[in-house]
Motif scaffolding. Structure first.
Motif, PDB file in Angstrom:
ATOM      1  N   ALA A   1       9.324  -2.077   7.609  1.00  0.00           N
ATOM      2  CA  ALA A   1       7.903  -1.791   7.396  1.00  0.00           C
ATOM      3  C   ALA A   1       7.426  -2.251   6.019  1.00  0.00           C
ATOM      4  O   ALA A   1       6.219  -2.427   5.810  1.00  0.00           O
ATOM      5  CB  ALA A   1       7.637  -0.296   7.566  1.00  0.00           C
ATOM      6  N   LYS A   2       8.354  -2.467   5.077  1.00  0.00           N
ATOM      7  CA  LYS A   2       7.984  -2.903   3.725  1.00  0.00           C
ATOM      8  C   LYS A   2       7.826  -4.419   3.615  1.00  0.00           C
ATOM      9  O   LYS A   2       7.508  -4.926   2.541  1.00  0.00           O
ATOM     10  CB  LYS A   2       9.041  -2.436   2.720  1.00  0.00           C
ATOM     11  CG  LYS A   2       9.139  -0.933   2.607  1.00  0.00           C
ATOM     12  CD  LYS A   2      10.269  -0.541   1.674  1.00  0.00           C
ATOM     13  CE  LYS A   2      10.478   0.964   1.687  1.00  0.00           C
ATOM     14  NZ  LYS A   2      11.692   1.331   0.980  1.00  0.00           N
ATOM     15  N   LEU A   3       8.030  -5.153   4.705  1.00  0.00           N
ATOM     16  CA  LEU A   3       7.912  -6.608   4.670  1.00  0.00           C
ATOM     17  C   LEU A   3       6.490  -6.991   4.260  1.00  0.00           C
ATOM     18  O   LEU A   3       5.522  -6.422   4.772  1.00  0.00           O
ATOM     19  CB  LEU A   3       8.226  -7.169   6.055  1.00  0.00           C
ATOM     20  CG  LEU A   3       8.574  -8.636   6.154  1.00  0.00           C
ATOM     21  CD1 LEU A   3       9.843  -8.950   5.369  1.00  0.00           C
ATOM     22  CD2 LEU A   3       8.776  -9.024   7.611  1.00  0.00           C
ATOM     23  N   PRO A   4       6.339  -7.926   3.313  1.00  0.00           N
ATOM     24  CA  PRO A   4       4.996  -8.303   2.855  1.00  0.00           C
ATOM     25  C   PRO A   4       4.115  -8.808   4.006  1.00  0.00           C
ATOM     26  O   PRO A   4       4.585  -9.503   4.907  1.00  0.00           O
ATOM     27  CB  PRO A   4       5.265  -9.434   1.854  1.00  0.00           C
ATOM     28  CG  PRO A   4       6.690  -9.263   1.443  1.00  0.00           C
ATOM     29  CD  PRO A   4       7.391  -8.654   2.617  1.00  0.00           C
ATOM     30  N   GLU A   5       2.853  -8.445   3.967  1.00  0.00           N
ATOM     31  CA  GLU A   5       1.920  -8.789   5.034  1.00  0.00           C
ATOM     32  C   GLU A   5       1.811 -10.297   5.258  1.00  0.00           C
ATOM     33  O   GLU A   5       1.681 -10.747   6.396  1.00  0.00           O
ATOM     34  CB  GLU A   5       0.538  -8.177   4.752  1.00  0.00           C
ATOM     35  CG  GLU A   5      -0.343  -8.098   5.963  1.00  0.00           C
ATOM     36  CD  GLU A   5       0.229  -7.259   7.113  1.00  0.00           C
ATOM     37  OE1 GLU A   5      -0.055  -7.612   8.278  1.00  0.00           O
ATOM     38  OE2 GLU A   5       0.951  -6.277   6.878  1.00  0.00           O
ATOM     39  N   HIS A   6       1.894 -11.096   4.199  1.00  0.00           N
ATOM     40  CA  HIS A   6       1.799 -12.550   4.374  1.00  0.00           C
ATOM     41  C   HIS A   6       2.972 -13.083   5.203  1.00  0.00           C
ATOM     42  O   HIS A   6       2.823 -14.026   5.978  1.00  0.00           O
ATOM     43  CB  HIS A   6       1.678 -13.295   3.036  1.00  0.00           C
ATOM     44  CG  HIS A   6       2.910 -13.228   2.168  1.00  0.00           C
ATOM     45  ND1 HIS A   6       3.941 -14.117   2.275  1.00  0.00           N
ATOM     46  CD2 HIS A   6       3.259 -12.344   1.199  1.00  0.00           C
ATOM     47  CE1 HIS A   6       4.884 -13.802   1.403  1.00  0.00           C
ATOM     48  NE2 HIS A   6       4.504 -12.726   0.734  1.00  0.00           N
ATOM     49  N   THR A   7       4.147 -12.466   5.079  1.00  0.00           N
ATOM     50  CA  THR A   7       5.307 -12.867   5.875  1.00  0.00           C
ATOM     51  C   THR A   7       5.094 -12.483   7.341  1.00  0.00           C
ATOM     52  O   THR A   7       5.382 -13.263   8.249  1.00  0.00           O
ATOM     53  CB  THR A   7       6.596 -12.225   5.336  1.00  0.00           C
ATOM     54  OG1 THR A   7       6.759 -12.602   3.968  1.00  0.00           O
ATOM     55  CG2 THR A   7       7.813 -12.638   6.134  1.00  0.00           C
TER      56      THR A   7
END
Length: 148
Positions: free
Chosen positions: A101-107
């Motif tokens: 869930a902490k994966l950056p939104e751009h990724t």
């Protein structure tokens, strides 16, 4: 043995398959899925993103089902399958995986766009949840107070 939990997001993609692939897979022939070019392109795409299906010692973890999608194309649609105004039933491969869930939104946006770009539908069914809690790691430890 103890299970550690972590926050993740769920990604589910509905992918059309041929009736032949559906019948073979439903009959237990799992090679039918890897032999389906559409499913193969989906799996190649998700394998490019190391964060998808990362469960520690297990990578590219996913769940799948085969089933059916039903839809009626409205005026203005340019369907890959079906005819405007008529109900269409399509055999479907449903792919589900998870990512941190902490994966950056751009990724997240990058792999979502890549999936949309290779999907054969004019409007693909791609579901993305907010955070859910999943088992992330199992470890075996000694009893409290024991040396490891």
């Amino acid at each position: 043995m103890s299970i550690q939990m972590k926050a993740a997001r769920k990604l589910r993609v509905h992918w059309p398959i041929s009736a032949e692939t559906f019948h073979r897979a439903a009959g237990g022939d799992l090679d039918a899925l890897s032999g389906d070019e559409g499913v193969a392109s989906l799996l190649r795409a998700v394998e490019q993103f190391q964060d998808l299906g990362d469960f520690g010692n297990y990578k590219h973890v996913f769940e799948s089902t085969v089933g059916f999608e039903g839809f009626t194309c409205a005026q203005g649609a340019t369907p890959t399958l079906g005819v405007v105004g008529e109900r269409t039933i399509s055999p479907t491969f449903v792919f589900t995986t998870y990512f941190d869930a902490k994966l950056p939104e751009h990724t997240v946006e990058e792999f979502m766009q890549q999936l949309a770009d290779i999907h054969p539908w004019e409007l693909p069914v791609i579901e993305l949840t907010g955070p859910v809690t999943i088992a992330a790691h199992v470890y075996t430890g000694g009893r409290e107070g024991e040396a490891a």
